[in-house]
Design an enzyme around this catalytic site. Structure first.
Site, short mmCIF file in Angstrom:
data_model
loop_
_atom_site.label_atom_id
_atom_site.label_comp_id
_atom_site.label_asym_id
_atom_site.label_seq_id
_atom_site.Cartn_x
_atom_site.Cartn_y
_atom_site.Cartn_z
N ARG A 1 0.84 -1.16 0.11
CA ARG A 1 -0.20 0.13 0.10
C ARG A 1 0.99 1.20 0.07
NH1 ARG A 1 -3.48 -2.72 -1.84
NH2 ARG A 1 -5.63 -2.93 -0.90
N HIS B 1 -1.43 0.37 -10.11
CA HIS B 1 -1.79 -0.72 -9.35
C HIS B 1 -2.36 -1.73 -10.03
CE1 HIS B 1 -3.59 -0.89 -4.98
NE2 HIS B 1 -3.35 -2.15 -5.40
N GLU C 1 -3.09 7.66 -3.81
CA GLU C 1 -3.79 7.29 -4.91
C GLU C 1 -5.03 7.58 -5.48
OE1 GLU C 1 -4.15 2.50 -5.94
OE2 GLU C 1 -2.19 2.77 -5.11
#
Length: 315
Positions: free
Chosen positions: A235, A282, A264
């Protein structure tokens, strides 16, 4: 149960959702749910099938709550306030296992791309500036036989370690919050500060929790070797992004490969401008078979709850 699905899923998963929950509402759209939208959904639906970025936290739990289960499409659930959900009697589930191999593959993709400057080379060819092979062009770092340090030896960390050791003959060291007596491959557990100091490649594979927020900051980056590369497939907020940009700009480390970002989908221009960084949107689980498996697992959690059973992947 009245179900809301917050994003478009694969055709196979959506077909099965419709078969199990004929009145399901598909919100679709690329943008994640805001806290206000999540609050409205929690007040209006019995069940939610959510995913990365949907803000099921904070003010989402402030109003009336009808929902009894929030099924997350993904293994990481830091976008859901699981403690608040539990306090209100709402079950939260996730999809572990289904994502392991795909995410480990992306880690190796980034490791190789960063080490061999593949992203910069690809951009160079597309620019039309390439005039042919030369002995000193885009010199990177060899991967085989080097030392990889893996931060977090869970399912995904172990899968990465196996690929590194058995695929590339790499020496594996790892840091884990608990002692791992049988890592399942030749690997040595070390403190984080030692891992950072001795590794040629550092791969982040821990979950996002309050304890891991900015686990890698300026002090940690300063411990890494000048030729080392940082890879993050976990993350974004586990790494202090501003500190990483500063370290890369100052040539404190050789490069980075990132599949996740602190805010993000926002990626700072300063990070995008660095040629020594490989950036992916991602893609960790972006394989059709994997997204199908994730969806079916999320649906299995929902149907078990609907049928009065304990969901197999409650968090």
């Amino acid at each position: 149960m009245k179900l809301m699905v917050t994003r478009a899923l694969t055709p196979a998963v959506e077909a099965r959702v419709c078969a199990e929950f004929p009145d399901a509402t598909f919100r679709n759209g690329a943008a994640p749910m805001t806290e206000a939208e999540a609050a409205a959904a929690l007040a209006s639906y019995d069940a939610l099938l959510v995913t990365l970025g949907d803000q099921v936290r904070g003010a989402a739990f402030a109003g009336p709550l009808r929902a009894k289960i929030v099924a997350n499409f993904g293994v990481g659930y830091n976008h859901i306030d699981a403690a608040a959900a539990k306090a209100h009697g709402i079950t939260v589930t996730n999809t572990p296992g289904a994502v392991t191999d795909a995410t480990a593959d992306i880690a190796l993709t980034l490791l190789l791309m960063s080490a061999r400057r593949a992203g910069a080379g690809e951009r160079f060819v597309r620019s039309g500036a390439w005039t042919g092979w030369t002995p000193t062009q885009f010199l990177g770092h060899h991967v085989s036989g080097k030392r990889v340090g893996i931060v977090g030896l869970g399912r995904i960390g172990t899968a990465i370690a196996r690929r590194c050791h058995y695929g590339f003959g790499m020496e594996v060291v790892f840091h884990n919050r608990s002692t791992v007596t049988e890592p399942g491959l030749p690997a040595r557990q070390v403190p984080l500060h030692e891992l950072l100091a001795i590794s040629d490649f550092v791969v982040i594979a821990v979950p996002a929790t309050p304890q891991t927020h900015h686990l890698i900051g300026a002090a940690e980056l300063a411990r890494m070797q000048l030729h080392a590369h940082l890879i993050n497939i976990a993350r974004g907020d586990i790494v202090d992004e501003a500190a990483l940009i500063a370290a890369l700009q100052a040539d404190q480390i050789a490069g980075a490969g990132l599949d996740v970002f602190e805010r993000e989908p926002f990626v700072p221009e300063a990070l995008r401008a660095l040629d020594c960084v490989t950036l992916l949107p991602h893609l960790g689980t972006a394989a059709l078979e994997v997204r199908d498996a994730m969806g079916f697992m999320a649906l299995a959690n929902l149907t078990a709850f609907r049928d009065g059973k304990v969901p197999p992947n409650a968090v």
